[in-house]
Design a protein around this motif. Structure first.
Motif, short mmCIF file in Angstrom:
data_model
loop_
_atom_site.label_atom_id
_atom_site.label_comp_id
_atom_site.label_asym_id
_atom_site.label_seq_id
_atom_site.Cartn_x
_atom_site.Cartn_y
_atom_site.Cartn_z
N UNK A 1 0.82 -1.07 -0.03
CA UNK A 1 -0.13 0.00 0.09
C UNK A 1 0.85 1.23 -0.14
N UNK A 2 0.59 2.06 -0.97
CA UNK A 2 1.46 3.19 -1.16
C UNK A 2 0.68 4.29 -0.59
N UNK A 3 0.96 5.11 0.66
CA UNK A 3 0.01 5.91 1.37
C UNK A 3 0.39 7.48 0.64
N UNK A 4 -0.76 8.15 0.56
CA UNK A 4 -0.40 9.68 0.08
C UNK A 4 -0.12 10.55 1.36
N UNK A 5 0.49 11.43 1.30
CA UNK A 5 0.81 12.31 2.40
C UNK A 5 -0.41 13.36 2.69
N UNK A 6 -1.39 12.89 3.09
CA UNK A 6 -2.62 13.54 3.58
C UNK A 6 -3.30 13.18 4.85
N UNK A 7 -4.10 14.12 5.54
CA UNK A 7 -4.62 13.91 6.54
C UNK A 7 -5.56 14.55 7.02
N UNK A 8 -6.59 14.53 7.91
CA UNK A 8 -7.62 15.29 8.39
C UNK A 8 -7.01 16.02 9.78
N UNK A 9 -7.20 17.19 9.49
CA UNK A 9 -6.52 18.08 10.73
C UNK A 9 -7.52 17.93 11.88
N UNK A 10 -8.79 17.64 11.82
CA UNK A 10 -9.65 17.43 13.10
C UNK A 10 -9.12 16.15 13.61
N UNK A 11 -9.06 15.14 12.99
CA UNK A 11 -8.42 13.76 13.73
C UNK A 11 -7.30 13.86 14.00
N UNK A 12 -6.30 14.66 13.49
CA UNK A 12 -4.93 14.68 13.67
C UNK A 12 -4.82 15.14 15.08
N UNK A 13 -5.69 15.79 15.61
CA UNK A 13 -5.55 16.65 16.99
C UNK A 13 -5.78 15.64 17.97
N UNK A 14 -5.98 14.48 17.87
CA UNK A 14 -6.04 13.30 19.04
C UNK A 14 -4.90 12.54 19.12
N UNK A 15 -4.74 12.43 20.53
CA UNK A 15 -3.23 11.76 20.80
C UNK A 15 -3.44 10.36 21.95
N UNK A 16 -2.43 9.78 22.16
CA UNK A 16 -2.49 8.76 23.18
C UNK A 16 -2.71 9.45 24.64
N UNK A 17 -2.03 10.49 24.71
CA UNK A 17 -1.96 11.03 26.19
C UNK A 17 -3.46 11.60 26.58
N UNK A 18 -4.37 11.83 25.43
CA UNK A 18 -5.75 12.24 26.00
C UNK A 18 -6.38 10.94 26.28
N UNK A 19 -6.20 9.84 25.75
CA UNK A 19 -6.66 8.52 25.99
C UNK A 19 -6.36 8.02 27.39
N UNK A 20 -5.11 8.40 27.50
CA UNK A 20 -4.58 7.87 28.87
C UNK A 20 -4.99 8.72 30.05
N UNK A 21 -5.41 9.70 29.80
CA UNK A 21 -6.10 10.57 30.81
C UNK A 21 -7.56 10.40 30.94
N UNK A 22 -8.13 9.99 29.79
CA UNK A 22 -9.71 9.36 29.91
C UNK A 22 -9.74 8.27 30.74
N UNK A 23 -8.72 7.27 30.63
CA UNK A 23 -9.08 6.24 31.37
C UNK A 23 -8.65 6.38 32.85
N UNK A 24 -7.55 7.31 33.16
CA UNK A 24 -7.41 7.84 34.56
C UNK A 24 -8.53 8.25 35.22
N UNK A 25 -9.21 9.39 34.46
CA UNK A 25 -10.30 9.96 35.10
C UNK A 25 -11.44 9.37 35.02
N UNK A 26 -11.56 8.18 34.04
CA UNK A 26 -12.98 7.38 34.14
C UNK A 26 -12.56 5.95 33.87
N UNK A 27 -12.26 5.26 35.11
CA UNK A 27 -11.89 3.83 34.90
C UNK A 27 -13.17 3.20 34.10
#
Length: 435
Positions: free
Chosen positions: A288-314
């Motif tokens: 698979x040859x991937x084009x260098x494109x992305x959605x700027x809305x979904x690019x804002x999400x990161x693993x740290x946000x998920x880790x915080x969500x799991x910490x705040x809401x088990x």
């Protein structure tokens, strides 16, 4: 629950009055302004831009459509006046007009929609109204193009604000893709292997221009949605030795990885570099040859946000869109299209806490529609889709009242030759249904 726009207005006002916000934070105070201010700024600058929000730092191509000036009466009208005018125009038009509203559209517009859904759902919804003279698409430019391709020639597709484009769709243009294709043909040739497979099959995401859908149609390729990307890649692998996937690298990578394609067989193609920034061997070894494109809305999400969500809401259930980066999809409990997210929440029979990684307007609406659950956006900063946010009730009132007067403004049309080839790729997509 207040709308995203109401929250933006409140936060911006508090920031101006107090120098800080007690209610939260936005990615830009300019979100509180009327979109017509961006239209004027672009006209004065002589260059298009996406406007405040997630795509504000993305560069808009010179050919990006721009919106003319909205008449003052719509800029100056109160919310109540616009509401009355929109409802009156809708009543006069009756079945002559159908309004489509994308999941990511602001609540102040979505309340008038006859159908709400993702881009492909809405294009199909329009087909259920063959007698409608006008289809008002409250989404972005590529969506209106798809509706024009699938609707009848007698129907007019209208985009309330021509500046409602899509930065991700603009990251793959026809000239760049054609140049890439020529370079790949020089490397791979055009002959088939012993299984009858061609060297490469082009696959474009629905979030792309009609011209790129047509490119796929005339080159043996196909269109995919976030719902059927897996089935489409399987279809492509049956017919080709590898896939050229554009414009969203993340959807392509996440889908191919789920099918067992190793990351080392998914080189990135950067159109600004020779051979996309690759050597020939990497391309020959690719699946698979991937084009260098992305959605700027979904690019804002990161693993740290998920880790915080799991910490705040088990026990929180984390669901993200497959346009998110791979590490975010890997860290989530599940990933899927907007419709997948909506159905996952609807299927929860017990009160559940959901952390969602997709556009804030949709997340906010899901929370309001499902008060039995706790639903919040992974990104704590309010940063909507820049281009979707360009549509405002003022523009909707304008295009509807023009229709009442027998005038069609902001019509989106796709050239017949482009339509024919784009339909081929779209029809292949329709046949590629998830099991």
């Amino acid at each position: 629950m207040s709308s995203v726009n109401t929250a933006v207005q409140l936060i911006t006002r508090e920031e101006a009055e107090n120098g800080l916000s007690r209610a939260g934070a936005t990615c830009s105070p300019a979100l509180a302004k009327g979109p017509w201010e961006y239209d004027l700024a672009e006209a004065l600058a002589g260059a298009p831009a996406y406007g405040p929000g997630a795509s504000s730092s993305d560069t808009a191509p010179a050919a990006t459509p721009r919106q003319g000036q909205l008449p003052d009466e719509y800029k100056q009208a109160s919310d109540a006046e616009l509401d009355a005018r929109i409802r009156a125009a809708k009543a006069k038009l009756g079945d002559r007009a159908v309004i489509l509203g994308h999941f990511y559209q602001r609540d102040e517009v979505i309340q008038y929609a006859d159908f709400v859904g993702d881009s492909f759902q809405l294009a199909n919804a329009a087909l259920t109204k063959p007698d409608a003279e006008a289809i008002i698409f409250c989404g972005v430019h590529f969506m209106a193009e798809t509706a024009d391709i699938l609707s009848t020639p007698e129907q007019a597709v209208i985009l309330p604000n021509l500046a409602a484009g899509c930065s991700m769709a603009d990251m793959a243009d026809e000239d760049s893709v054609e140049e890439c294709w020529e370079q790949l043909e020089e490397i791979f040739g055009t002959g088939t292997d012993d299984q009858g497979r061609v060297p490469v099959i082009p696959v474009t995401y629905m979030n792309s221009s009609a011209a790129l859908k047509a490119f796929c149609g005339r080159n043996g390729g196909i269109v995919c949605t976030s719902s059927n990307a897996k089935v489409v890649l399987e279809w492509a692998f049956e017919r080709g030795q590898r896939v050229l996937f554009f414009p969203d690298q993340h959807l392509g990578r996440n889908t191919a990885k789920a099918l067992g394609v190793p990351l080392e067989q998914m080189p990135m193609w950067n159109p600004r570099k020779e051979l996309g920034g690759n050597d020939e061997q990497a391309l020959l070894d690719s699946r698979v040859i991937l084009w260098h494109g992305f959605c700027s809305v979904h690019k804002r999400f990161n693993v740290s946000q998920i880790e915080k969500a799991r910490l705040d809401f088990p026990g929180v259930n984390v669901i993200v869109h497959p346009e998110c980066p791979m590490e975010v999809v890997d860290a989530a409990d599940s990933a899927g299209s907007t419709d997948f997210i909506k159905r996952a929440i609807a299927a929860a029979t017990e009160p559940t806490t959901f952390a969602i990684g997709t556009e804030i307007n949709m997340v906010n609406r899901l929370a309001a529609e499902n008060p039995q659950h706790t639903i919040f956006c992974l990104d704590p900063v309010i940063c909507p889709c820049s281009t979707m946010y360009r549509i405002h009730p003022g523009y909707l009132a304008w295009v509807l009242e023009e229709l009442v007067q027998g005038r069609i403004v902001n019509r989106i049309t796709v050239d017949d030759a482009v339509q024919d080839n784009a339909k081929i790729a779209l029809e292949r997509m329709l046949a590629a249904k998830p099991a």
